[in-house]
Write a protein that holds these residues in place. Structure first.
Motif, mmCIF file in Angstrom:
data_model
loop_
_atom_site.group_PDB
_atom_site.id
_atom_site.type_symbol
_atom_site.label_atom_id
_atom_site.label_comp_id
_atom_site.label_asym_id
_atom_site.label_seq_id
_atom_site.Cartn_x
_atom_site.Cartn_y
_atom_site.Cartn_z
ATOM 1 N N VAL A 182 0.803 -1.223 0.000
ATOM 2 C CA VAL A 182 0.000 0.000 0.000
ATOM 3 C C VAL A 182 0.840 1.279 0.000
ATOM 4 C CG1 VAL A 182 -1.997 -1.096 1.059
ATOM 5 C CG2 VAL A 182 -0.215 -0.134 2.520
ATOM 6 N N GLN A 183 2.100 1.194 0.346
ATOM 7 C CA GLN A 183 3.040 2.307 0.206
ATOM 8 C C GLN A 183 4.433 1.728 0.409
ATOM 9 O OE1 GLN A 183 1.879 5.011 3.504
ATOM 10 N NE2 GLN A 183 3.809 4.481 4.458
ATOM 11 N N ASP A 184 5.460 2.592 0.466
ATOM 12 C CA ASP A 184 6.815 2.062 0.515
ATOM 13 C C ASP A 184 7.010 1.194 1.756
ATOM 14 O OD1 ASP A 184 8.955 4.173 2.321
ATOM 15 O OD2 ASP A 184 6.817 4.556 2.124
ATOM 16 N N GLU A 185 7.482 -0.034 1.507
ATOM 17 C CA GLU A 185 7.786 -1.006 2.567
ATOM 18 C C GLU A 185 6.626 -1.175 3.550
ATOM 19 O OE1 GLU A 185 10.756 -2.944 2.676
ATOM 20 O OE2 GLU A 185 10.764 -2.145 0.646
ATOM 21 N N THR A 186 5.397 -1.131 3.026
ATOM 22 C CA THR A 186 4.208 -1.264 3.855
ATOM 23 C C THR A 186 3.188 -2.135 3.135
ATOM 24 O OG1 THR A 186 4.574 0.929 4.801
ATOM 25 C CG2 THR A 186 2.380 -0.025 5.086
ATOM 26 N N TRP A 187 2.690 -3.170 3.840
ATOM 27 C CA TRP A 187 1.726 -4.105 3.264
ATOM 28 C C TRP A 187 0.542 -4.233 4.213
ATOM 29 C CZ3 TRP A 187 6.865 -4.311 3.256
ATOM 30 C CH2 TRP A 187 7.529 -4.478 2.025
ATOM 31 N N GLN A 188 -0.638 -4.468 3.605
ATOM 32 C CA GLN A 188 -1.828 -4.702 4.402
ATOM 33 C C GLN A 188 -2.258 -6.160 4.270
ATOM 34 O OE1 GLN A 188 -5.244 -2.369 3.368
ATOM 35 N NE2 GLN A 188 -6.290 -2.764 5.304
ATOM 36 N N ARG A 189 -2.545 -6.784 5.417
ATOM 37 C CA ARG A 189 -3.017 -8.152 5.437
ATOM 38 C C ARG A 189 -4.527 -8.191 5.177
ATOM 39 N NH1 ARG A 189 0.157 -7.995 10.355
ATOM 40 N NH2 ARG A 189 2.080 -9.208 10.212
ATOM 41 N N LEU A 190 -5.030 -9.384 4.931
ATOM 42 C CA LEU A 190 -6.448 -9.567 4.677
ATOM 43 C C LEU A 190 -7.303 -9.147 5.871
ATOM 44 C CD1 LEU A 190 -6.485 -13.002 2.819
ATOM 45 C CD2 LEU A 190 -6.741 -10.732 1.818
ATOM 46 N N ASP A 191 -6.739 -9.281 7.080
ATOM 47 C CA ASP A 191 -7.520 -8.915 8.262
ATOM 48 C C ASP A 191 -7.474 -7.418 8.544
ATOM 49 O OD1 ASP A 191 -4.971 -8.503 9.235
ATOM 50 O OD2 ASP A 191 -5.070 -10.024 10.812
ATOM 51 N N GLY A 192 -6.835 -6.647 7.652
ATOM 52 C CA GLY A 192 -6.767 -5.197 7.820
ATOM 53 C C GLY A 192 -5.541 -4.698 8.546
ATOM 54 N N SER A 193 -4.780 -5.566 9.201
ATOM 55 C CA SER A 193 -3.562 -5.156 9.896
ATOM 56 C C SER A 193 -2.438 -4.913 8.902
ATOM 57 C CB SER A 193 -3.146 -6.220 10.918
ATOM 58 O OG SER A 193 -2.833 -7.440 10.266
ATOM 59 N N PHE A 194 -1.347 -4.332 9.391
ATOM 60 C CA PHE A 194 -0.277 -3.889 8.509
ATOM 61 C C PHE A 194 1.060 -4.517 8.874
ATOM 62 C CE2 PHE A 194 -3.432 -0.514 8.424
ATOM 63 C CZ PHE A 194 -3.586 -0.319 7.067
ATOM 64 N N ILE A 195 1.889 -4.667 7.866
ATOM 65 C CA ILE A 195 3.304 -4.970 8.018
ATOM 66 C C ILE A 195 4.054 -3.772 7.468
ATOM 67 C CG2 ILE A 195 5.206 -6.479 7.332
ATOM 68 C CD1 ILE A 195 3.054 -8.640 6.750
ATOM 69 N N THR A 196 4.890 -3.150 8.264
ATOM 70 C CA THR A 196 5.649 -2.001 7.776
ATOM 71 C C THR A 196 6.935 -1.839 8.565
ATOM 72 O OG1 THR A 196 5.645 0.406 7.418
ATOM 73 C CG2 THR A 196 4.335 -0.428 9.269
ATOM 74 N N LYS A 197 7.972 -1.436 7.877
ATOM 75 C CA LYS A 197 9.241 -1.214 8.554
ATOM 76 C C LYS A 197 9.163 -0.039 9.531
ATOM 77 C CE LYS A 197 11.402 1.793 5.007
ATOM 78 N NZ LYS A 197 12.540 1.912 4.079
ATOM 79 N N TYR A 198 8.206 0.878 9.315
ATOM 80 C CA TYR A 198 8.142 2.073 10.146
ATOM 81 C C TYR A 198 7.635 1.788 11.560
ATOM 82 C CZ TYR A 198 9.105 4.400 5.772
ATOM 83 O OH TYR A 198 9.701 4.788 4.590
ATOM 84 N N ASP A 199 7.004 0.623 11.769
ATOM 85 C CA ASP A 199 6.629 0.266 13.135
ATOM 86 C C ASP A 199 7.858 0.018 14.003
ATOM 87 O OD1 ASP A 199 3.964 0.481 12.562
ATOM 88 O OD2 ASP A 199 3.505 -1.658 12.709
#
Length: 607
Positions: A182-199
């Motif tokens: 969904v943006q640089d180094e950021t992905w959204q899972r099917l359940d709506g949660s996110f994977i991102t390096k910025y966390d």
């Protein structure tokens, strides 16, 4: 493969020979193929002109198939190439040895001790261009280094996370049907949660007297023995920004899966402006790269030890590192109220940049005591501007910033400033929501840890009633189209003048325009025209602060009325950058993260 095997056998023989001749002394070996090996009896690293590609520690290669160690600026666009001249080994004293590598941009130095598991590093500028990002970093073996540690994780993580949080496996972010980028180094899972390096970003402890460290952790291959690679800053004056400096520190690289340990010695991830020109001789460091068994307690103890040793006595240069003095002073508000716990910043002289964006020089940050007194030791000689602002508490109603330019620090001298009077806005308060401290602390959903998309938990419409609502009834960020209203009454006969509405914003994103009306009459707006160039904190997992700014609106006397009033904030425009669409029906639509974080809002009579 036989050639490489033979090469490493030869290298091992050479290292063994060196260690047998002098068990402890650091060494530099020319391998004869345009690579060099540096190290001591505890570790060694093989480097080519750009990368440190093989890091041997306790018989294990910690780099593996990853890229290894390098120095770069403006992201990965410019990796420094150290091929101007052969590296140079120099004995500094009986304990420390420096090994210098020269690029056209400047000199990068490793400083080794016979018993140090790791090395100090520093960089001296010769010819860096105007830039924002400048960093050293490791890309390490992803099967060895599986966890990340920051002070924020330790402070706010659950018990089992105190020694690091797991890095997301590469399988979840590359070639997966269960995530969408969904943006640089950021992905959204099917359940709506996110994977991102910025966390995995955190506030970088740059205030004097606070330990500054972070690391990546794991297990040595085939063992239960822990391993940790840490960056530790004993001094902080070479780091850019003010007290609320935050940076990205660790992450999983999404193309190769490398474990990335960043050292953003001139970082820009949460700033609006960072385009600095550096004087020749401007030095970053020395800072410490440290290897241990993965213990955060040991790394923290080491960080405290490094603070006591700063400025390092073995550091000898021609660029003013050893030319230092001290400064002290006392601030009072309007000459009669102590500036209790005020944030104190010593930075660029006669600068128009906000303090978080300053980066060309050297910087010192502390807090005043309850009487407004402060002291900063080991300040490099030069001319500075002294700035101060509220840090909450009993002076959280002050909307002005203290500035004194041309503060001169001389070598081996103490500068005792005369009594400093800080002029406040001098207005009578009608009401105030939130303490002025340049953060969103106290508001609903605010505060550590960093978390992507938390601002989307704030409502589109909100009503706050002065005298009835509490601080938690106001959310920390406004990002959704809608209306937020503040309802308040004014007593009969109280309206004697115009008023001033002060909006302190902890962060603001470009591309957003919010109108502000009082009793349905438009009075001003929050926009790039009034708030300045935006910063990326809201869409980079920021939950507390970014690049602070102040917007003030004059309220004509006739706009306020006795009895009930309403101030309304309404987002009327958002650019679509950093906004996700519903092109993937499995994931759907998520609100834009463009908007602003609140610090404090106050209405005062314009006396």
């Amino acid at each position: 493969m036989a050639i490489f095997s033979s090469f490493y056998c030869l290298l091992a023989t050479l290292v063994h020979l060196v260690l047998s001749l002098n068990v402890a002394d650091p060494f530099l070996i020319d391998n004869g193929d345009k690579t060099f090996t540096i190290g001591n009896s505890l570790w060694n690293l093989t480097l080519n002109s750009q990368f440190g590609t093989k890091l041997l520690y306790k018989g294990h290669d910690l780099v593996g198939a990853a890229s290894g160690h390098y120095v770069s600026y403006n992201g990965a666009a410019n990796n420094l190439t150290f091929d101007v001249s052969p590296p140079r080994l120099q004995k500094l004293n009986s304990e420390y040895t420096s090994i210098s590598f020269l690029a056209k941009e400047g000199l990068f130095v490793w400083v080794l001790s016979p018993t140090l598991s790791g090395a100090y590093q520093y960089f001296v500028n010769h010819n860096l261009p105007q830039l924002g990002e400048f960093r050293t970093l490791w890309r390490l073996d992803n099967s060895t280094f599986t966890h990340a540690w920051t002070s924020e994780i330790a402070d706010y993580g659950v018990k089992e996370q105190i020694d690091g949080v797991p890095l997301v496996p590469l399988s979840q972010i590359r070639g997966s049907n269960s995530t969408k980028k969904v943006q640089d180094e950021t992905w959204q899972r099917l359940d709506g949660s996110f994977i991102t390096k910025y966390d995995l970003a955190a506030f970088l402890p740059v205030v004097e007297g606070r330990p500054s460290l972070w690391g990546t952790l794991g297990k040595l291959p085939g063992t239960n023995e822990g391993i940790g690679s840490w960056y530790i800053h004993g001094g902080k004056d070479y780091l850019n920004g003010d007290h609320l400096k935050q940076e990205l520190m660790n992450h999983r690289e999404s193309i190769t899966g490398d474990t990335v340990q960043l050292n953003m010695i001139h970082g820009t991830h949460f700033q609006s402006i960072s385009r600095d020109n550096f004087a020749r001789g401007r030095t970053w460091g020395p800072f410490l790269w440290y290897l241990n068994n993965g213990s955060s307690a040991d790394a923290l103890a080491k960080a405290k030890e490094e603070m006591k040793l700063w400025p390092y006595q073995w550091m000898k240069d021609d660029n003013g590192f050893n030319s230092r003095g001290n400064i002290s002073g006392q601030l009072s508000l309007d000459g009669n109220r102590p500036a209790s716990n005020a944030a104190i910043f010593l930075g660029d002289n006669n600068s128009t940049l906000r303090t978080v964006n300053q980066g060309a020089g050297y910087y010192y940050r502390t807090y005043a005591d309850h009487m407004g007194r402060f002291r900063i030791d080991n300040v490099r000689s030069g001319s500075y501007a002294l700035q101060a602002w509220p840090n909450g508490g009993i002076i959280a109603d002050v909307f002005t910033t203290f500035v004194r330019n041309d503060v001169v620090i001389s070598a081996n001298k103490h500068t005792a400033l005369p009594a400093l009077s800080w002029a406040t806005q001098g207005r009578k308060k009608i009401w105030q929501i939130g303490e002025l401290d340049r953060t969103g602390a106290g508001f609903n959903n605010s505060g550590p840890p960093h978390k992507h998309g938390r601002s989307a938990n704030c409502p589109a419409n909100l009503t706050y009633t002065v005298g009835t609502s509490g601080l938690r009834d106001w959310c920390f960020a406004m990002v959704k189209p809608g209306t937020w209203s503040i309802k308040f009454g004014i007593l009969s006969g109280e309206i004697t003048s115009a008023a001033v509405l002060s909006l302190a914003l902890a962060s603001f994103t470009s591309g957003v325009v919010a109108t502000i009306s009082i009793n349905e009459k438009s009075v001003c707006e929050i926009s790039q025209a009034t708030a300045g160039e935006g910063d990326p904190s809201l869409y980079r997992s920021g939950t507390l602060a970014g690049d602070w700014r102040l917007v003030q609106c004059k309220i004509a006397k006739g706009l306020l009325r006795e009895d009930q009033n309403s101030i309304d904030f309404k987002i009327k425009q958002q650019e679509r950058e950093h906004e996700w669409t519903n092109s993937d029906p499995k994931i759907g639509n998520v609100m834009s993260l463009r908007g602003f974080m609140w610090d404090s809002i106050a209405l005062e009579w314009d006396n």
